[in-house]
Design a protein around this motif. Structure first.
Motif, PDB file in Angstrom:
ATOM      1  N   ALA A 257     -98.896 -43.364 -26.340  1.00 57.51           N
ATOM      2  CA  ALA A 257     -97.919 -44.456 -26.261  1.00 57.51           C
ATOM      3  C   ALA A 257     -98.616 -45.793 -26.043  1.00 57.51           C
ATOM      4  N   MET A 258     -99.660 -45.799 -25.214  1.00 55.94           N
ATOM      5  CA  MET A 258    -100.447 -47.012 -24.989  1.00 55.94           C
ATOM      6  C   MET A 258    -101.043 -47.525 -26.291  1.00 55.94           C
ATOM      7  N   ALA A 259    -101.647 -46.614 -27.039  1.00 55.19           N
ATOM      8  CA  ALA A 259    -102.312 -47.001 -28.287  1.00 55.19           C
ATOM      9  C   ALA A 259    -101.306 -47.531 -29.302  1.00 55.19           C
ATOM     10  N   LEU A 260    -100.176 -46.821 -29.446  1.00 53.60           N
ATOM     11  CA  LEU A 260     -99.156 -47.229 -30.402  1.00 53.60           C
ATOM     12  C   LEU A 260     -98.543 -48.569 -30.014  1.00 53.60           C
ATOM     13  N   LEU A 261     -98.244 -48.733 -28.731  1.00 54.37           N
ATOM     14  CA  LEU A 261     -97.645 -49.978 -28.264  1.00 54.37           C
ATOM     15  C   LEU A 261     -98.593 -51.152 -28.453  1.00 54.37           C
ATOM     16  N   SER A 262     -99.865 -50.956 -28.174  1.00 53.93           N
ATOM     17  CA  SER A 262    -100.833 -52.047 -28.270  1.00 53.93           C
ATOM     18  C   SER A 262    -100.939 -52.563 -29.702  1.00 53.93           C
ATOM     19  N   LEU A 263    -100.979 -51.647 -30.667  1.00 52.10           N
ATOM     20  CA  LEU A 263    -101.055 -52.064 -32.074  1.00 52.10           C
ATOM     21  C   LEU A 263     -99.745 -52.682 -32.550  1.00 52.10           C
ATOM     22  N   THR A 264     -98.628 -52.151 -32.043  1.00 52.88           N
ATOM     23  CA  THR A 264     -97.316 -52.665 -32.448  1.00 52.88           C
ATOM     24  C   THR A 264     -97.127 -54.105 -31.989  1.00 52.88           C
TER      25      THR A 264
ATOM     26  N   ILE B 258    -103.887 -61.096 -26.549  1.00 56.48           N
ATOM     27  CA  ILE B 258    -103.613 -60.888 -25.124  1.00 56.48           C
ATOM     28  C   ILE B 258    -102.613 -59.753 -24.938  1.00 56.48           C
ATOM     29  N   ALA B 259    -101.550 -59.735 -25.750  1.00 56.43           N
ATOM     30  CA  ALA B 259    -100.547 -58.672 -25.660  1.00 56.43           C
ATOM     31  C   ALA B 259    -101.187 -57.314 -25.956  1.00 56.43           C
ATOM     32  N   PHE B 260    -102.066 -57.279 -26.953  1.00 54.53           N
ATOM     33  CA  PHE B 260    -102.778 -56.036 -27.268  1.00 54.53           C
ATOM     34  C   PHE B 260    -103.594 -55.554 -26.076  1.00 54.53           C
ATOM     35  N   LEU B 261    -104.356 -56.470 -25.475  1.00 55.29           N
ATOM     36  CA  LEU B 261    -105.195 -56.097 -24.331  1.00 55.29           C
ATOM     37  C   LEU B 261    -104.358 -55.561 -23.175  1.00 55.29           C
ATOM     38  N   LEU B 262    -103.208 -56.204 -22.902  1.00 59.72           N
ATOM     39  CA  LEU B 262    -102.354 -55.778 -21.796  1.00 59.72           C
ATOM     40  C   LEU B 262    -101.753 -54.402 -22.053  1.00 59.72           C
ATOM     41  N   ALA B 263    -101.392 -54.129 -23.295  1.00 63.60           N
ATOM     42  CA  ALA B 263    -100.824 -52.820 -23.621  1.00 63.60           C
ATOM     43  C   ALA B 263    -101.890 -51.732 -23.574  1.00 63.60           C
TER      44      ALA B 263
ATOM     45  N   VAL C   9    -108.478 -40.167 -17.726  1.00 66.34           N
ATOM     46  CA  VAL C   9    -108.283 -40.055 -19.170  1.00 66.34           C
ATOM     47  C   VAL C   9    -108.182 -41.429 -19.827  1.00 66.34           C
ATOM     48  N   THR C  10    -107.323 -42.291 -19.294  1.00 64.01           N
ATOM     49  CA  THR C  10    -107.105 -43.586 -19.953  1.00 64.01           C
ATOM     50  C   THR C  10    -108.323 -44.488 -19.840  1.00 64.01           C
ATOM     51  N   ASN C  11    -109.004 -44.483 -18.712  1.00 64.26           N
ATOM     52  CA  ASN C  11    -110.184 -45.338 -18.571  1.00 64.26           C
ATOM     53  C   ASN C  11    -111.316 -44.887 -19.483  1.00 64.26           C
ATOM     54  N   LEU C  12    -111.520 -43.583 -19.606  1.00 60.66           N
ATOM     55  CA  LEU C  12    -112.584 -43.093 -20.478  1.00 60.66           C
ATOM     56  C   LEU C  12    -112.255 -43.335 -21.946  1.00 60.66           C
ATOM     57  N   PHE C  13    -111.017 -43.045 -22.342  1.00 62.30           N
ATOM     58  CA  PHE C  13    -110.633 -43.226 -23.746  1.00 62.30           C
ATOM     59  C   PHE C  13    -110.659 -44.696 -24.150  1.00 62.30           C
ATOM     60  N   VAL C  14    -110.170 -45.553 -23.262  1.00 63.70           N
ATOM     61  CA  VAL C  14    -110.167 -46.978 -23.569  1.00 63.70           C
ATOM     62  C   VAL C  14    -111.595 -47.501 -23.671  1.00 63.70           C
ATOM     63  N   ALA C  15    -112.459 -47.064 -22.752  1.00 59.27           N
ATOM     64  CA  ALA C  15    -113.856 -47.502 -22.794  1.00 59.27           C
ATOM     65  C   ALA C  15    -114.515 -47.123 -24.112  1.00 59.27           C
ATOM     66  N   LEU C  16    -114.153 -45.963 -24.654  1.00 56.28           N
ATOM     67  CA  LEU C  16    -114.744 -45.507 -25.908  1.00 56.28           C
ATOM     68  C   LEU C  16    -114.142 -46.196 -27.130  1.00 56.28           C
ATOM     69  N   LEU C  17    -112.824 -46.420 -27.119  1.00 58.23           N
ATOM     70  CA  LEU C  17    -112.119 -46.894 -28.312  1.00 58.23           C
ATOM     71  C   LEU C  17    -111.991 -48.402 -28.408  1.00 58.23           C
TER      72      LEU C  17
ATOM     73  N   ALA D 269     -95.324 -41.319 -14.056  1.00 57.53           N
ATOM     74  CA  ALA D 269     -95.623 -41.848 -15.387  1.00 57.53           C
ATOM     75  C   ALA D 269     -95.400 -43.355 -15.450  1.00 57.53           C
ATOM     76  N   SER D 270     -94.394 -43.830 -14.719  1.00 56.64           N
ATOM     77  CA  SER D 270     -94.136 -45.267 -14.676  1.00 56.64           C
ATOM     78  C   SER D 270     -95.325 -46.013 -14.081  1.00 56.64           C
ATOM     79  N   GLN D 271     -95.879 -45.489 -12.994  1.00 58.89           N
ATOM     80  CA  GLN D 271     -97.048 -46.109 -12.381  1.00 58.89           C
ATOM     81  C   GLN D 271     -98.286 -45.956 -13.270  1.00 58.89           C
ATOM     82  N   ALA D 272     -98.437 -44.790 -13.885  1.00 53.93           N
ATOM     83  CA  ALA D 272     -99.617 -44.538 -14.717  1.00 53.93           C
ATOM     84  C   ALA D 272     -99.656 -45.465 -15.930  1.00 53.93           C
ATOM     85  N   LEU D 273     -98.487 -45.772 -16.492  1.00 54.63           N
ATOM     86  CA  LEU D 273     -98.446 -46.636 -17.667  1.00 54.63           C
ATOM     87  C   LEU D 273     -98.283 -48.105 -17.295  1.00 54.63           C
TER      88      LEU D 273
END
Length: 290
Positions: free
Chosen positions: A61-68, A83-88, A116-124, A239-243
């Motif tokens: 959802a993070m990845a899809l939202l950021s590109l959207t 900026i919106a991409f980075l925040l998402a 999970v999110t920190n490692l994936f974001v760092a890689l992608l 999930a609300s806090q995680a996202l």
């Protein structure tokens, strides 16, 4: 408002007014690594198998939202769309498990989301930034990939080594729950000082700052709402806090290093909004208990 939220706002204010700390902004990277080390000491695999699917769905959802949001805004304002991409696409905050613990919810869920999110974001993130901003973002691709990955990967490996081979030391470090908060405040001051120094040294319109703040507010509210929806009845709060609660200081460092000083204002504004929301949640929790 609880004491820690008040301290956060004071540190932001001090960084904006007394911005001499921008000269030491190179320390942000190393302080982030130290801050990540502590929650990684408490990692244990969640027992509920559904948690893993929830966290993977959250990252998708993070990845899809950021590109959207990027493609929705890019024709209007390229800078705001970035900026919106980075925040998402900002990963889960390392402080999120602390809030979940105070709310008496499933801490393991949020710790897994942090990893999970920190490692994936760092890689992608280096790949994605180079695609959406070819030639416009100040990226030395291999250097950014190495830096962002090591900021997350190195503290994870060190924490696990300490946890398995120096159990007594690990237990003592976990009890030092004030130290990560102090490191967090130091990073927040340096990031805010860096952004403030740039603003005072360059002509910045009130309109631009207002637009960045508005984008940050909208993204913050939407992230918390989307996370609550994705979590369902069982993991709505987690999930609300995680996202919604983002590792804004990590993304502020990315913005300062590889995008622009203006872009760093987005994570700083987001940090203020997410702490206002969490202060409300914690106060509601305290009132309910009392």
């Amino acid at each position: 408002m609880n004491a820690k939220s008040l301290i956060i706002f004071m540190v932001i204010l001090i960084g904006l007014i007394f911005n001499q700390g921008h000269e030491f902004s190179y320390l942000i990277k190393y302080l982030l690594m130290a801050m990540l080390f502590f929650p990684f000491l408490t990692i244990s695999p969640p027992k509920d198998g559904k948690v893993y699917w929830h966290v993977l769905a959250q990252f998708a959802a993070m990845a899809l939202l950021s590109l959207t949001v990027y493609w929705m805004l890019v024709n209007w304002d390229h800078q705001l769309s970035t900026i919106a991409f980075l925040l998402a696409f900002t990963p889960t905050a390392t402080a999120a498990p602390v809030v979940i613990r105070l709310l008496r919810k499933n801490v393991e869920y949020v710790v897994l989301a942090v990893v999970v999110t920190n490692l994936f974001v760092a890689l992608l993130l280096p790949f994605v930034l180079s695609i959406i901003n070819p030639g416009e973002v100040n990226i030395v691709f291999a250097g950014m990939l190495f830096s962002t990955f090591m900021v997350v990967f190195l503290p994870l490996v060190l924490a696990q080594l300490v946890k398995f081979y120096f159990r007594e030391l690990a237990n003592k470090l976990v009890l030092m729950n004030q130290l990560p908060f102090l490191i967090w405040m130091a990073v927040l001051y340096l990031a805010t000082s860096k952004a403030s120094a740039y603003l005072f040294g360059h002509a910045t319109s009130f309109r631009l700052f207002g637009e960045i703040a508005l984008v940050s507010l909208v993204m913050c509210g939407f992230n918390f709402l989307l996370g609550r929806y994705l979590g369902g009845k069982r993991y709505a709060v987690e999930a609300s806090q995680a996202l919604g609660q983002k590792n804004t200081l990590f993304m502020a460092w990315v913005a300062l290093e590889y995008v622009s000083h203006y872009a760093a204002l987005g994570p700083v504004c987001y940090l203020v909004f997410q702490n206002i929301y969490n202060s409300i949640l914690l106060n509601q929790r305290n009132n309910h208990v009392n």
